[in-house]
Design an enzyme around this catalytic site. Structure first.
Site: not given
Ligand code: G6P
Length: 616
Positions: A2, A27, A74, A100-101, A489, A493, A496, A512, A611
């Protein structure tokens, strides 16, 4: 999670709010809304969907006034509907609030207000919050002044349990916006004849670079030419005015089609910025003054714990290998969300790091607080200057990667690994690493930005590969040692932003169980740079090919055997194994990006994600 913005000044609020919301959209982007105030009349426009939907609504019927608040959502409490979009009003319809919260005791407050005849129009905790403040203000027998509004606001805040970054105004007390924070970021922007309250500075860079990063339990009021920051109890509180380091241009896409691509291409510079002034050839080590620890204190560290979430956790996993290999120091990586509840045994010589791009991830922040509560020295590795984790940690290292706006983290990942390499070098040089070995690490780091640039040159080739494999049902990513976190990772990616099913595994685990998934419809991406396990990786590649699994290999240049066995190869420059994770990560970012673009996905705003996750 948010985004909120409040504006009070002399210009029309709506265009400023909309521009700010567009910049805050990373956000959260389920729904959006604004409320403005002019001559005792409040106007609200809000709807489900992206900011573009709100912009259309606003264009048809623009809300007027030089005071306003805006929100991009969000969803937590309540579905994604027009009614659940913020701002929310109180029972009287005169108070507008954005939040936001998460309010945890919402049901209790809702019951109490329902029994007093309140009617709620949404399913959100925020509306209950608005009604609570309004109720207290309406019950206040005194004159309706800024002071009594602030008192009601503070009283309401003291009754809620949970997290908030909020802003509100009231029709009966025009010319002021109130804000408060607990657990969710909130920043005061100081302009000339205008002031702002925002979740993130990027929303107001066009107007001011002078900001105050508010603390938990700060309560702020802004007028056109004044602001006031107090504690929740109403007493004065100390604060610092800071200058935002980065520019508006840095927070914009420029000629790139997406922030994600721009940020992928910014990696050589981001890595260089992370190292700038931190490498000492004379002493063949790294200098990290922000740790606030002497060599003696660093030498006494017996164990390192790295806490993070998401991509930052994967960087931490690379950090674990780096610190163990270069410094011979036992290191563990923990999901921050698990650490906070796990009660992990830690002796007093444990040094803890919280790794977070945003510096606001609630799980990482809670883990940092838990670690500090137990008396451990807890440091931060953050990108966002002035973020909560950066401020609450006992010291740390800023990444200096510049603003990262694309929801999928890219440059922050390679910057975090760069910082962890510096840390491993520093810890190593205090312990077992010789001066000559230290110099080797330094020269590998110094060569890194150019090598990343060479990998970026492969973007078109990787786009072709993405097109070739776009119809695949899913992908498996394999890597060992330093490359295992890169497999995780790479898969993250892809999941996501392309919504393809993808999993990362240690290559050696293939036999395994995972081998059961190998078939022509499920390509494997094998990360196999030159390192101690290269030959073992070749055997695994053969096992996949024997079962008709297509393989894209990410391998070092000059490995002819890989080209013969694999269906496709992405060639990275030769390098020491400890810098290979950065070079292997970049093509996987590009692969995910190009695949998502090919599939028509919204790369910068993927489904359901945000994010900065500031709710638990
Ligand atoms: C969320 C985002 C990820 C990010 C993670 C940690 O899940 O979608 O892309 O890696 O938070 O975020 P930070 O700001 O703590 O690195």
């Amino acid at each position: 999670m948010c985004g909120i913005i409040g504006y009070i000044g002399r210009a029309e609020a709506t265009p400023i709010l909309l521009d700010g919301l567009r910049r805050l959209e990373y956000r959260g982007y389920d729904s959006a809304g604004v409320a403005t105030l002019l001559n005792g009349t409040m106007e609200v426009r809000k709807c489900a969907g992206r900011i573009t939907n709100l912009a259309q609504l606003v264009q048809k019927d623009p809300p007027n006034g030089s005071i306003g608040i805006g929100h991009t959502r969000w969803a937590t409490h309540g579905r994604v509907t027009d009614n659940n979009a913020h701002p929310h009003l109180d029972q009287s319809g005169k108070l507008a609030l954005i939040h936001n919260g998460v309010i945890e005791n919402v049901e209790q407050i809702r019951e109490q207000l329902l029994s007093q005849g309140h009617i709620f129009r949404s399913e959100t905790d925020t509306e209950v919050f608005a009604h609570l403040i309004g109720r207290i203000f309406d019950d206040n027998p005194g004159p309706r002044t800024q002071r009594s509004l602030m008192e009601s606001f503070r009283l309401a805040l003291s009754q809620v349990i949970g997290t908030y970054g909020i802003a509100m105004f009231h029709v009966d007390v025009p010319d002021v916006i109130l804000g408060a924070r607990r657990g969710s970021p909130l920043i005061l922007g100081i302009g000339k004849g205008q002031n702002f309250i925002v979740s993130d500075v990027s929303a107001i860079l066009a107007h001011t670079r002078e900001v105050v990063y508010l603390e938990d339990y700060d309560v702020v009021s802004i007028e056109r030419d004044n602001f006031d920051i107090r504690s929740l109890a109403g007493t004065g509180t100390s604060f610092q005015v800071s200058q935002v380091e980065f520019t508006l241009e840095e927070a914009e896409k420029g000629s790139y089609p997406h922030f994600m691509l721009k940020e992928i291409f910014e990696q050589p510079e981001a890595i260089r910025n992370g190292m700038r002034g931190r490498l000492s050839k004379e002493e063949s080590t790294a200098k990290l003054g922000g740790l606030n620890m002497s060599s003696r204190e660093l030498r006494d560290v017996e164990r390192i714990v790295l806490m993070a979430c998401g991509t930052a956790l994967h960087a931490g996993m690379v950090g674990e290998c780096l610190i163990e290999n270069l410094a011979h120091l036992p290191t563990e990586v923990e999901f921050a969300s698990e650490f906070r509840y796990r009660n992990m045994p830690m002796n007093k010589d444990t040094l803890v790091f919280a790794i977070s791009q945003s510096g606001e991830t609630i799980d990482t922040l809670a883990a940092l607080r838990e670690s500090k509560r137990k008396g451990h020295r807890t440091l931060g590795i953050c990108n966002n200057v002035g973020s909560t984790i950066a401020r609450e940690s006992d010291g740390g290292v800023y990444m200096h990667a510049g603003p990262e706006i694309g929801v999928a983290a890219t440059k922050s990942f390679t910057s975090q690994i760069t910082i962890l390499t510096l840390l491993a070098l520093l810890l190593g040089r205090i312990r077992h690493l010789s001066s000559a070995q230290g110099i080797d690490v330094i020269s590998a780091l110094e060569n890194l930005p150019d090598k990343v640039r060479q990998v970026l040159d492969l973007s078109d080739h990787i786009a072709d590969l993405a097109a070739k494999y776009a119809a695949a049902e899913g992908f498996l990513f394999f890597g060992r040692q330093y490359s295992y976190p890169i497999a995780l990772e790479g898969a993250l990616k892809l999941k996501e932003i392309s919504y393809k099913f993808a999993e990362g595994h240690p290559t050696s685990e293939l036999k395994h169980g995972i081998i059961a998934l190998i078939r022509p419809e499920v390509p494997s991406i094998m990360i196999m740079p030159d390192d101690a396990v290269f030959d073992k990786n070749i055997s695994s590649l053969e096992q996949i090919k024997a079962r008709k699994g297509p393989v894209i290999a990410v391998a070092s240049e000059g490995r002819k055997q890989v080209a013969v066995l694999a269906d496709d190869v992405i060639t990275i420059p030769k390098c020491p194994d400890f810098v290979s994770p950065i070079l292997s990560a970049v093509p996987l970012q590009l692969f995910a990006y190009h695949l998502a673009v090919k599939l028509g996905c919204d790369v910068d705003k993927p489904r359901n994600l945000a994010k900065s996750v500031t709710v638990e």
